[in-house]
Enzyme design. Sequence first.
Site, short mmCIF file in Angstrom:
data_model
loop_
_atom_site.label_atom_id
_atom_site.label_comp_id
_atom_site.label_asym_id
_atom_site.label_seq_id
_atom_site.Cartn_x
_atom_site.Cartn_y
_atom_site.Cartn_z
N TYR A 1 4.23 20.03 1.88
CA TYR A 1 3.68 19.31 0.72
C TYR A 1 2.48 20.04 0.14
CZ TYR A 1 1.04 15.91 -1.98
OH TYR A 1 0.32 15.29 -2.97
N ARG B 1 2.33 23.81 -7.92
CA ARG B 1 2.20 22.87 -9.04
C ARG B 1 0.84 23.02 -9.71
NH1 ARG B 1 2.55 16.42 -8.10
NH2 ARG B 1 1.12 17.02 -6.43
N TYR C 1 -9.25 15.77 -5.12
CA TYR C 1 -9.30 15.63 -3.66
C TYR C 1 -10.01 16.84 -3.07
CZ TYR C 1 -5.67 11.91 -3.27
OH TYR C 1 -4.95 10.75 -3.32
N ARG D 1 -2.97 8.53 -11.69
CA ARG D 1 -2.49 7.34 -10.97
C ARG D 1 -1.45 6.56 -11.76
NH1 ARG D 1 -3.60 8.83 -5.99
NH2 ARG D 1 -5.76 9.53 -5.80
N GLU E 1 4.70 3.69 0.31
CA GLU E 1 4.21 4.10 -1.01
C GLU E 1 5.03 3.34 -2.05
OE1 GLU E 1 3.56 8.38 -1.48
OE2 GLU E 1 4.52 8.27 -3.45
C1 3EB Z 1 -1.76 9.98 -2.84
O1 3EB Z 1 -2.23 9.07 -3.52
C2 3EB Z 1 -0.48 9.66 -2.13
O2 3EB Z 1 1.65 14.77 -5.09
O3 3EB Z 1 2.73 14.02 -6.83
C3 3EB Z 1 1.36 9.84 -4.52
C4 3EB Z 1 1.90 10.11 -5.77
C5 3EB Z 1 1.08 10.89 -3.68
C6 3EB Z 1 2.15 11.42 -6.18
C7 3EB Z 1 2.09 13.84 -5.77
C8 3EB Z 1 1.32 12.20 -4.09
C9 3EB Z 1 1.85 12.46 -5.33
O4 3EB Z 1 -2.29 11.08 -2.69
C10 3EB Z 1 0.55 10.67 -2.32
#
Ligand code: 3EB
Length: 292
Positions: free
Chosen positions: A106, A113, A163, A176, A286
């Site tokens: 991942y 990306r 992050y 989000r 999720e």
């Molecule tokens: C998070 O909030 C959980 O890498 O496209 C959620 C939605 C998550 C999309 C992405 C990752 C992705 O980090 C993981």
Amino acid sequence: MTGSLGVALEELDLPSADLGVHTGLAGFGDAWLTGRSEGRLRYAEEGGFLFVSAVVPPSVRYAEAVRALYAELFALTKRVGYPTICRLWHYIGRINGTTADGLETYRDFCVGRALAFEEVGATMPAASAVGSAHEGVSVCLLATRAGALTAIENPLQVPAYRYPGQHGPKSPSFSRATYLRQDAGGTLFLSGTASILGHETAHPGDLAGQLATTFGNVEAVVHERNLARHGVDAGFGLADFDRVTAYVRHADDLAAVEASCRAAFGAGTAVRLLRADLCRSDLLVEVEGVIT
Ligand code: 3EB
């Protein structure tokens, strides 16, 4: 396996040929007609939307191939006249496995990306990234011809693209949610949402805690106060979702997740459950969804 309310728990294993068409991912029903293909990109147009699917074949590392695929996706959406990318779905084989370079699959995907987004400077779309029993990286994309798209963040979470480095060498490139405003009305696309507060997993190993945190995150994203701070004049609650998909890491958690989703979203929301690995090994569930 079938849950108590007749919701089938499918193992997420997408056949590349029918991606998107097969899954009805976009939240507009499952009637995506098989359209054209251009190289490895398959796409269909319907109702002002473009749906594209493509697969990066199984490999020992992914970053460069993912970057290249994203460049092709961006180019296609522009060329065929759907420049606004609302939503992306990623299905990643061995998502918690390790590449030949020792990086989690991942995280390696996130590197490619992020490089592609740095090249084009596109708005961060809503996205989901989950595991698949299908090897390789499968990508589905929904874009639109017309309308104003706003990327929405969650006040309870650090934006994913910020992050800190402990979660990988490049941050995940998504927002989000996205809110699409068109003449016909508004559509909210909720990204995959999990039990993350700030940038850290909340309640590792505790399904009930993760579900409560996840629903709290969803409420925070779609609430009127949050949308207003992004300049969007709309506001929603959990009951406003037309459909949600819950990705569940452990098949044994199906019944509990189904019951929680039913209670949280109510009878007006269609709930689909899929067994899938998730992008952090400590995440158990999720949830993503669409409000039209
Ligand atoms: C998070 O909030 C959980 O890498 O496209 C959620 C939605 C998550 C999309 C992405 C990752 C992705 O980090 C993981």
